[in-house]
Design a protein around this motif. Structure first.
Motif, PDB file in Angstrom:
ATOM      1  N   ALA A   1      23.230   9.083  14.270  1.00 53.47           N
ATOM      2  CA  ALA A   1      23.583   9.530  12.925  1.00 53.47           C
ATOM      3  C   ALA A   1      22.438  10.372  12.393  1.00 53.47           C
ATOM      4  O   ALA A   1      21.276   9.975  12.473  1.00 53.47           O
ATOM      5  CB  ALA A   1      23.837   8.343  12.005  1.00 53.47           C
ATOM      6  N   ALA A   2      22.774  11.531  11.839  1.00 58.47           N
ATOM      7  CA  ALA A   2      21.768  12.435  11.279  1.00 58.47           C
ATOM      8  C   ALA A   2      22.250  12.928   9.927  1.00 58.47           C
ATOM      9  O   ALA A   2      23.350  13.497   9.820  1.00 58.47           O
ATOM     10  CB  ALA A   2      21.525  13.618  12.214  1.00 58.47           C
ATOM     11  N   ALA A   3      21.447  12.715   8.900  1.00 56.80           N
ATOM     12  CA  ALA A   3      21.803  13.082   7.539  1.00 56.80           C
ATOM     13  C   ALA A   3      20.722  13.961   6.933  1.00 56.80           C
ATOM     14  O   ALA A   3      19.545  13.863   7.304  1.00 56.80           O
ATOM     15  CB  ALA A   3      21.994  11.830   6.679  1.00 56.80           C
TER      16      ALA A   3
ATOM     17  N   TRP B   1      13.573  15.269  18.740  1.00 50.09           N
ATOM     18  CA  TRP B   1      13.960  15.413  20.139  1.00 50.09           C
ATOM     19  C   TRP B   1      15.486  15.343  20.147  1.00 50.09           C
ATOM     20  O   TRP B   1      16.081  14.423  19.550  1.00 50.09           O
ATOM     21  CB  TRP B   1      13.371  14.287  20.980  1.00 50.09           C
ATOM     22  N   PHE B   2      16.141  16.280  20.841  1.00 52.16           N
ATOM     23  CA  PHE B   2      17.577  16.435  20.678  1.00 52.16           C
ATOM     24  C   PHE B   2      18.328  16.169  21.982  1.00 52.16           C
ATOM     25  O   PHE B   2      17.899  16.567  23.067  1.00 52.16           O
ATOM     26  CB  PHE B   2      17.892  17.841  20.157  1.00 52.16           C
ATOM     27  N   GLY B   3      19.446  15.491  21.849  1.00 52.57           N
ATOM     28  CA  GLY B   3      20.319  15.213  22.975  1.00 52.57           C
ATOM     29  C   GLY B   3      21.607  14.604  22.468  1.00 52.57           C
ATOM     30  O   GLY B   3      21.690  14.131  21.326  1.00 52.57           O
TER      31      GLY B   3
ATOM     32  N   ARG C   1      22.240  15.874  19.023  1.00 53.37           N
ATOM     33  CA  ARG C   1      21.765  15.428  17.715  1.00 53.37           C
ATOM     34  C   ARG C   1      20.347  14.898  17.879  1.00 53.37           C
ATOM     35  O   ARG C   1      19.909  14.625  19.002  1.00 53.37           O
ATOM     36  CB  ARG C   1      22.675  14.318  17.172  1.00 53.37           C
ATOM     37  N   PRO C   2      19.610  14.731  16.777  1.00 50.87           N
ATOM     38  CA  PRO C   2      18.269  14.151  16.911  1.00 50.87           C
ATOM     39  C   PRO C   2      18.339  12.759  17.511  1.00 50.87           C
ATOM     40  O   PRO C   2      19.198  11.949  17.137  1.00 50.87           O
ATOM     41  CB  PRO C   2      17.738  14.139  15.479  1.00 50.87           C
ATOM     42  N   MET C   3      17.427  12.467  18.434  1.00 51.60           N
ATOM     43  CA  MET C   3      17.411  11.181  19.119  1.00 51.60           C
ATOM     44  C   MET C   3      16.369  10.229  18.563  1.00 51.60           C
ATOM     45  O   MET C   3      16.393   9.038  18.888  1.00 51.60           O
ATOM     46  CB  MET C   3      17.134  11.377  20.613  1.00 51.60           C
TER      47      MET C   3
END
Length: 340
Positions: A309-311, A236-238, A78-80
């Motif tokens: 959390a990503a919305a 940035w994703f992880g 998910r986006p960090m």
């Protein structure tokens, strides 16, 4: 009383007129909710958000591996947001360990490296010298974006990408090329309208896009930063497990300066009797809230707690204080955890 973590929006508002080096006074805007009293309660509060959420609470074993105590879809990237700065710090620490960089080395603030807040270094005049240690401390303690720019400029993009692999990120290719904060703002909200092109491009095309971006002063201002862009791949994703591994890797180093840099901000109020050492790194962007902690319990046991959390709507995550406060609840639960 719990202390609110510093979100990007809050820091900009608090520091709009700050002189260089001023510390913003943090005051919770809304009352804290009742503490979560179980892992089911805590994960349920995350699941109640209108967002894609992930979580892990883990014990760090003697070999430095994360052993989950409680989890909620912890392996999904998910986006960090600003948690990415742990990897920048990892690249800096590796350069210091290799002898190619010193914490006392000087970096120079200039218009081509000045980013948007959060932070304070962006307010320094061109030509100001800042030590590597000061830039790193600001990058972690107040999530200073210009500090991150200065450090990435010194160690290089490829060193940060290598650090992701060395620090246990399961899918580092998700972040190649690894964005600077200026690139993040420019691709996401800049006048060149590159967001859709970025979403459709592969790593090689993205690298070419970054090379073609204009230098000089950033052409994005705070009011331009509206609406989520992570769903276009601009972040940035992880996963929560990736972040846990990063905290464990950084704290495996014997470097006392690195440990001091990491430990300057506890994020929220966590009982110092149970947890004498706590390191925090969180982040926020439109539609994204993230928080992560590494803590050493009084008996020597080590734990990490990570939330993401990503919305697709920025309004879905309108209560950041309640989100960050769950970190204090997690460490209250971990205080009683019995390891193997």
């Amino acid at each position: 009383m719990r202390r609110a973590a510093v979100t990007l929006a809050a820091f900009v508002a608090l520091c709009a007129g700050c002189a260089a080096g001023d510390e913003p006074a943090l005051t919770p805007v809304t009352p804290s909710p009742a503490a979560a009293t179980s892992w089911d309660d805590l994960s349920g509060r995350l699941e109640a958000l209108d967002a894609d959420v992930g979580m892990v609470a883990a014990r760090v074993d003697e070999s430095g591996r994360c052993e989950p105590v409680a989890e909620l879809d912890p392996a999904t990237p998910r986006p960090m947001a600003s948690i990415f700065k742990l990897y920048v710090l990892g690249a800096v620490a590796a350069a210091v360990d290799a002898g190619s960089l010193s914490w006392a080395d000087q970096l120079t603030v200039n218009g081509g490296l000045r980013s948007l807040p959060s932070g304070e270094l962006q307010d320094l005049p061109d030509g100001t010298a800042v030590s590597v240690e000061r830039a790193a401390a600001a990058m972690i303690a107040v999530s200073d974006n210009t500090g991150a720019e200065l450090l990435m400029d010194r160690v290089g993009r490829s060193a940060v990408e290598d650090a992701m692999t060395a620090m246990g990120h399961a899918r580092p290719r998700l972040n190649r090329p690894f964005l600077t904060t200026r690139e993040f703002f420019t691709i996401g909200w800049g006048p060149l309208d590159l967001r859709d092109d970025w979403a459709e491009a592969g790593a090689a095309a993205r690298t070419r896009m970054l090379a073609a971006l204009p230098g000089g002063p950033l052409r994005v201002s705070g009011p331009d930063v509206t609406g989520p862009v992570w769903n276009s791949g601009v972040d940035w994703f992880g996963s929560a497990l990736d972040v846990c591994a990063a905290h464990a890797a950084l704290h495996a180093s014997p470097d006392p300066v690195l440990r001091e840099v990491l430990g300057q901000n506890r994020g929220v109020t966590i009982d110092e009797g149970h947890w004498p050492y706590v390191s925090y790194k969180g982040g926020s962007a439109p539609g994204v809230l993230t928080a992560s902690w590494y803590g050493e319990r009084a008996d020597g046991q080590r734990y990490v707690f990570v939330m993401q959390a990503a919305a697709t709507s920025a309004s879905a995550l309108a209560d950041p204080d309640a989100f960050f406060a769950l970190g204090a609840d997690a460490f209250a639960l971990l205080a009683g955890h019995q390891g193997p």
